[in-house]
Design a protein around this motif. Structure first.
Motif, PDB file in Angstrom:
ATOM      1  N   ALA A   5      15.441  14.079 -18.534  1.00  0.00           N
ATOM      2  CA  ALA A   5      16.514  14.731 -19.128  1.00  0.00           C
ATOM      3  C   ALA A   5      17.665  13.821 -19.382  1.00  0.00           C
ATOM      4  O   ALA A   5      18.420  14.023 -20.253  1.00  0.00           O
ATOM      5  CB  ALA A   5      16.892  15.929 -17.952  1.00  0.00           C
ATOM      6  N   ALA A   6      17.835  12.886 -18.502  1.00  0.00           N
ATOM      7  CA  ALA A   6      19.051  11.790 -18.543  1.00  0.00           C
ATOM      8  C   ALA A   6      18.850  10.936 -20.096  1.00  0.00           C
ATOM      9  O   ALA A   6      19.455  10.555 -20.480  1.00  0.00           O
ATOM     10  CB  ALA A   6      18.748  10.805 -17.478  1.00  0.00           C
ATOM     11  N   ALA A   7      17.448  10.711 -20.332  1.00  0.00           N
ATOM     12  CA  ALA A   7      17.079  10.140 -21.650  1.00  0.00           C
ATOM     13  C   ALA A   7      17.399  10.861 -22.709  1.00  0.00           C
ATOM     14  O   ALA A   7      17.980  10.154 -23.572  1.00  0.00           O
ATOM     15  CB  ALA A   7      15.618   9.531 -21.622  1.00  0.00           C
ATOM     16  N   GLY A   8      17.026  12.231 -22.626  1.00  0.00           N
ATOM     17  CA  GLY A   8      17.221  12.884 -23.787  1.00  0.00           C
ATOM     18  C   GLY A   8      18.903  13.283 -24.068  1.00  0.00           C
ATOM     19  O   GLY A   8      19.055  13.553 -25.451  1.00  0.00           O
ATOM     20  N   LYS A   9      19.613  13.264 -23.142  1.00  0.00           N
ATOM     21  CA  LYS A   9      20.908  13.550 -23.540  1.00  0.00           C
ATOM     22  C   LYS A   9      21.964  12.676 -22.092  1.00  0.00           C
ATOM     23  O   LYS A   9      22.126  13.282 -21.064  1.00  0.00           O
ATOM     24  CB  LYS A   9      21.306  15.181 -23.178  1.00  0.00           C
TER      25      LYS A   9
END
Length: 586
Positions: A387-391
């Motif tokens: 999730a952190a990498a995606g946004k």
């Protein structure tokens, strides 16, 4: 001498600031609800004036107000008599004792009304201990409650024990579909025994009449009184929302948040409360979760330092003692558990929880995920990272809740991204020996690896999960330092012991991190809010075994006293030595 005299001055004790250096002072001053001076007696007495209240600690300990980072405030109040029948250990020690408690309640309850109780634990019921295959059943309750539906919550909150009338009213029988991740325990003939686990509990919980707003307010007030006596000045209410509408008769319902708002407006919220929203319960699907969270538009708090919505609560799996935690290796006797969200296969369920976490992150919320099994924890930690990498967004502060069997892989992932883990030392103390029956002694000893998590750089916080255990942080500190169990007293996993300063941080400075509040609370540094806890006795020199018995004698929230058992409260001038010190510093 400072221009504004202090309201309170504490002298003659150990002042544990719990700052980054764990500075220890001997005196502290409070002015207008803030810490205004910390140091030795002469330095701090320079802040006193004619109306200053002087507190002689008499060698006691002043530390930051305790922050229980996982405490179901409304539910905890509801589990206490007279709102609930007490079926916890040691109030009851056998199935016969439980039946007797229910019989007494039935004698004073009108026929047809529900009888509810809380706290039973098969690990402490004599008949079940003598024969591990013997579980509580509806037949144990039927004879003493033929005219009342009975529902008894387990100490863990992950199992419910009911009588035959309750099953009948709920329409639960041998043909009832089992909710995903839930368990309806059945006998050899396929009939429900009266035990329901995880999401299957909702089948009966939803039949209970909803609590009134006033009863919920009374429950929270009772909790606040208890917390004040324990030196607890902040807590996280971990899950209020539509997913809790059927839990504890609505104690975790979305409308309970309105009760908190009312108590705040009326000046009755005597602790700082952070709230996690609960869009869905234990068996929700990603589609249901996203739809519900998107519709939850919370108004801003009128006092975010006293009541604030911090994030979102999600359920990933169950608990080890129900064999519903999702594990890499089988339990004793077989089975690995599973994720409790919607989906027919492990891959489908993993995709569901990942989608929920990604939506929570993208919506700007902190995610707090109930997860206990090692395989489930790896899945959740990976979902946080994805999730952190995606946004990318700074400082999301997601954390795993409980994290019983935290893995080295997950610790590295959490530390790398600045995520945390919220663990429960009082549960460890309570169930350490019982866990061995389900996962074996080697894995049970490693449960809740405080030492490894701290060494890996993971932010670690501690909570009681009340009403699962009492919110007694003193027992939690003792357990973290000793790793001893309640039942046998054996040392469990000595490599996971941590030091006093580290244990206190999990309840104070690091707990404030979980609340996004480390800039203004959690330590006794100058300028921080005066959330205070005073213990009788010197915590620095106490034997860890003696810490649970150390009395809390004073509690203040923002400088406002909410609990006071101190006898040596003296106005300036009545203590000759202190008067002389003041004159010297003028």
């Amino acid at each position: 001498m400072p221009g504004t005299p202090a309201d309170l001055v504490f002298v003659n004790g150990s002042v544990l600031t719990v700052d980054s250096r764990f500075t220890v002072a001997s005196a502290l001053a409070v002015t207008d609800g803030l810490v205004s001076a910390v140091g030795d007696q002469a330095e701090v007495m320079a802040h006193a004036g004619p109306a200053t209240r002087i507190v002689d600690l008499e060698g006691g300990t002043l530390l930051p107000g305790i922050n229980d980072t996982h405490l179901h405030g409304c539910a905890f109040g509801l589990t206490r008599p007279p709102l609930s029948v007490d079926v916890s250990h040691p109030a009851v020690r056998s199935l016969a004792d439980v039946a007797e408690a229910v019989r007494k309640a039935a004698a004073t309850t009108p026929a047809g009304e529900w009888i509810t109780g809380h706290g039973w634990d098969a690990g402490y019921l004599a008949e079940c201990v003598a024969d591990p295959s013997r579980l509580p059943s509806r037949q144990d309750l039927d004879a003493v409650s033929p005219y009342h539906p009975v529902l008894l919550y387990s100490a863990t909150g992950h199992a419910t024990w009911v009588n035959s009338m309750a099953l009948s009213w709920a329409g639960v029988n041998r043909d009832t579909p089992v909710p995903p991740g839930g368990v309806i325990v059945t006998d050899e003939a396929g009939e429900p025994t009266g035990l329901l686990q995880e999401g299957a509990q909702d089948l009966v919980h939803r039949e209970l009449p909803a609590l009134s707003q006033e009863v919920r307010a009374d429950a929270i007030r009772a909790t606040l009184r208890t917390l004040a006596r324990l030196g607890i000045t902040s807590y996280t209410e971990p899950g209020l929302g539509p997913g809790g509408d059927a839990l504890m008769r609505g104690a975790m319902a979305h409308s309970t948040l309105d009760v908190y708002r009312r108590l705040l407006a009326d000046g009755e919220l005597t602790a700082r409360v952070g709230v996690l929203l609960l869009p869905t319960g234990m068996t929700g699907t990603a589609e249901e979760f996203v739809r519900t969270l998107a519709a939850m538009d919370e108004p801003p708090s009128t006092d975010p330092r006293r009541l604030a919505v911090l994030g979102v609560k999600l359920f990933a799996d169950g608990i080890p003692v129900n064999k519903t935690a999702w594990m890499h290796e089988p339990y004793v006797g077989g089975g690995c558990g599973s994720l409790c969200v919607g989906g027919d296969t492990d891959d489908e369920r993993a995709a569901q929880i990942t989608e929920m976490i990604q939506y929570t992150h993208a919506a700007g919320y902190q995610a707090g995920v109930h997860v206990t099994g090692d395989r489930a924890i790896d899945t959740v930690a990976d979902a946080f990272a994805a999730a952190a990498a995606g946004k990318p967004r700074p400082d999301a502060r997601h954390y795993v809740i409980h994290g019983d069997f935290l893995t080295a892989r997950s610790m590295r992932t959490l530390a790398r991204h600045g995520f945390g883990v919220n663990m429960n030392p009082t549960i460890k103390w309570t169930v350490a020996d019982l866990e061995e029956e389900f996962v074996g002694p080697q894995r049970a000893a490693y449960e809740w690896p405080y030492r490894d998590a701290i060494d890996a750089g993971v932010i670690v916080t501690s909570g009681s999960d009340a009403p699962v255990t009492l919110p007694d942080w003193r027992q939690g500190v003792s357990t973290m330092m000793l790793r001893e169990s309640r039942a046998s007293g054996r040392v469990s996993g000595p490599d996971q012991r941590i030091r006093l300063a580290e244990a206190l941080r999990t309840y104070t400075s690091d707990a404030a991190w979980q609340d996004f509040a480390e800039d203004w609370k959690g330590t006794l540094e100058v300028g921080k809010v005066a959330d205070l806890c005073v213990l009788a006795g010197d915590l620095l020199t106490a034997d860890p075994h003696d810490i649970p018995a150390m009395p809390v004698v004073f509690t203040a929230v923002g400088g406002d006293v909410v609990h006071d058992e101190l006898t040596e409260l003296t106005e300036l001038g009545e203590l000759t030595e202190l008067t002389e010190l003041t004159e010297l510093t003028d």
